[in-house]
Structure formats: structure tokens, C-alpha cells
Design an enzyme around this catalytic site. Structure first.
Site, PDB file in Angstrom:
ATOM      1  N   ASP A  52       0.874  -1.172   0.000  1.00  0.00           N
ATOM      2  CA  ASP A  52       0.000   0.000   0.000  1.00  0.00           C
ATOM      3  C   ASP A  52       0.911   1.222   0.000  1.00  0.00           C
ATOM      4  O   ASP A  52       2.100   1.132   0.346  1.00  0.00           O
ATOM      5  CB  ASP A  52      -0.893  -0.039   1.245  1.00  0.00           C
ATOM      6  CG  ASP A  52      -1.831   1.150   1.315  1.00  0.00           C
ATOM      7  OD1 ASP A  52      -2.381   1.541   0.273  1.00  0.00           O
ATOM      8  OD2 ASP A  52      -2.000   1.704   2.420  1.00  0.00           O
ATOM      9  N   ASP A  54      -0.030   5.126   0.945  1.00  0.00           N
ATOM     10  CA  ASP A  54      -0.206   6.059   2.057  1.00  0.00           C
ATOM     11  C   ASP A  54      -0.310   5.291   3.374  1.00  0.00           C
ATOM     12  O   ASP A  54      -1.193   4.465   3.572  1.00  0.00           O
ATOM     13  CB  ASP A  54      -1.462   6.901   1.840  1.00  0.00           C
ATOM     14  CG  ASP A  54      -1.400   7.696   0.539  1.00  0.00           C
ATOM     15  OD1 ASP A  54      -0.339   8.268   0.244  1.00  0.00           O
ATOM     16  OD2 ASP A  54      -2.403   7.720  -0.195  1.00  0.00           O
ATOM     17  N   THR A  94      -2.680   1.128  -4.570  1.00  0.00           N
ATOM     18  CA  THR A  94      -3.158   2.214  -3.719  1.00  0.00           C
ATOM     19  C   THR A  94      -4.500   2.771  -4.172  1.00  0.00           C
ATOM     20  O   THR A  94      -4.703   3.060  -5.361  1.00  0.00           O
ATOM     21  CB  THR A  94      -2.104   3.351  -3.669  1.00  0.00           C
ATOM     22  OG1 THR A  94      -2.613   4.466  -2.930  1.00  0.00           O
ATOM     23  CG2 THR A  94      -1.707   3.825  -5.065  1.00  0.00           C
ATOM     24  N   LYS A 152      -9.644  -1.330  -3.281  1.00  0.00           N
ATOM     25  CA  LYS A 152      -9.585  -2.208  -2.114  1.00  0.00           C
ATOM     26  C   LYS A 152     -10.728  -1.882  -1.151  1.00  0.00           C
ATOM     27  O   LYS A 152     -11.055  -0.708  -0.989  1.00  0.00           O
ATOM     28  CB  LYS A 152      -8.225  -2.034  -1.403  1.00  0.00           C
ATOM     29  CG  LYS A 152      -7.021  -2.476  -2.245  1.00  0.00           C
ATOM     30  CD  LYS A 152      -5.695  -2.199  -1.545  1.00  0.00           C
ATOM     31  CE  LYS A 152      -5.412  -0.702  -1.455  1.00  0.00           C
ATOM     32  NZ  LYS A 152      -4.083  -0.379  -0.889  1.00  0.00           N
TER      33      LYS A 152
END
Length: 212
Positions: A52, A54, A94, A152
Site C-alpha cells: 500500500d 499512504d 493504492t 480495495k
């Protein structure tokens, strides 16, 4: 399909047709005698680390899209180099709903990701592929306001990497900072590990050692 092509398709700027048979490369499109078949993918099949962005690679300051606002997580660059050195593919997956919300555009994402790889290159590291999802069902930008199987906890971004790259599932893993990251990993058939804080390289090293 590349991320750029996918986004062009999402806003109606790209079309496609299905053709049977193998693709050929035309050195001279006017003369089919110069056509040749593309060679089979000879890249080595090896495991991958999905990261991922962030909260894992950079400090999560909410909708980071400017280089000036980007701050590497401790050990993040070293973690990517560790993966490279051990022979793993490295992919970023992301959610970037800031595009759908009108906070920034896809060009801003590409610019930041290109800069990240330049920064990594300074220490001999690199990310093999950046996958992002700009869609959100409550977005204010109509072109990006929809449910997406790439967002996601849906596994679409991971699955797209598995289709595009010669990834060996055995030994692959994902590191995320949110339960939806873990759910996406499980849905794609790989283990997910939750990273909350600390040094990313120190967190990742025993995971990779255990799977090598």
C-alpha cells in the site's frame, strides 16, 4: 492493460477490439513481410511484495498528491531495496479516491509516482509497477464516480499485476496499514500483513526471510 490506458478507457477516451491469434510487431506496417511475432515473456517468474502507499511507504497526511507534501515512512526506501535485492517484484497498490473527489488529477498521481522512483533510484532501488484506483462510488467527478473492482478491499489491482507480470504466488505477500488492504490480499490468494508504524524495512525483513 497499463494504468494509463485503463484510466483513458474509464473516461471514454480509449476503445478496444478483440482479435484471435497472436500479436505481431510491424517494422513496416505497409509491408506484412516485415511482421514478426512478439517473443514469449521471458522475464523470470518470482514472488512479489505488494505495498500500500499512504501509511506504508509515505506518512499518511490525507490525499497526498504533491511532492512537497510527501514524507517517506522510516525505512521505506530501504524496504523497497531489500525486496529488490532479494529478487522480489515490488508493486504499489493504492486507493486514490482523491481523483473522484476532485482534489487532484491522475497526472498528479503519475508525477508523484515518477518522482518516488527517481528517489528510490538514488539508492539503487525501484518499484516495478504502480497500480492505483481513482474511482469512488460517491465521487463528485462524474467520470470517476462508480464502484470499481480495483478499489480495495476488492482485489482488482493485485489481480491485474498477477495477469501482467510473471509472479509466483508462492512466497508473495502484501503489506498494508488498513484492514481493507488485508482483505484485498486474501481475496487475491496471498497473505496480508498489517503495518501500523515503525521502520518498514525492519518490519519486512523477517517476513521475507521466513518466505525465502
Amino acid at each position: 492493460m497499463s494504468t494509463c490506458a485503463r484510466e483513458m478507457a474509464g473516461v471514454g477516451q480509449l476503445g478496444a477490439r478483440c482479435f484471435g491469434g497472436a500479436f505481431v510487431k510491424m517494422q513496416n506496417p505497409a509491408d506484412p513481410r516485415h511482421a514478426r511475432r512478439e517473443p514469449a515473456d521471458d522475464r523470470p517468474r518470482r514472488p512479489a511484495v505488494f505495498l500500500d502507499r499512504d501509511g506504508v511507504l509515505n506518512v499518511d497526511k490525507a490525499y497526498v498528491h504533491r511532492i512537497d507534501d510527501f514524507e517517506w515512512v522510516q525505512g521505506a526506501r530501504e524496504a523497497v531495496k531489500l525486496c529488490n535485492d532479494l529478487g522480489y517484484y515490488v508493486f504499489v497498490v493504492t486507493n486514490q479516491s482523491g481523483v473522484a473527489r476532485g482534489y487532484f488529477g491522475v497526472d498528479d498521481i503519475h508525477r508523484l509516482h515518477d518522482w518516488m522512483n527517481r528517489e528510490l533510484g538514488a539508492i539503487g532501488a525501484h518499484i516495478d509497477d504502480f497500480q492505483y484506483c481513482p474511482y469512488h462510488e460517491e465521487g463528485t467527478v462524474e467520470a470517476y464516480r462508480r464502484v470499481s473492482d480495483r478499489r480495495k478491499p476488492a482485489p482488482g489491482m493485485i489481480l491485474d499485476c498477477l495477469k501482467t507480470w510473471p509472479v509466483r504466488i508462492e512466497g508473495s505477500l502484501l503489506v498494508g496499514d488498513n484492514i481493507r488492504d488485508i482483505e484485498a490480499a486474501v481475496a487475491a490468494g496471498i497473505p496480508g500483513h498489517l503495518f501500523r508504524e515503525g521502520d518498514l524495512a525492519a518490519f519486512l525483513r523477517p517476513l521475507l526471510t521466513a518466505r525465502s
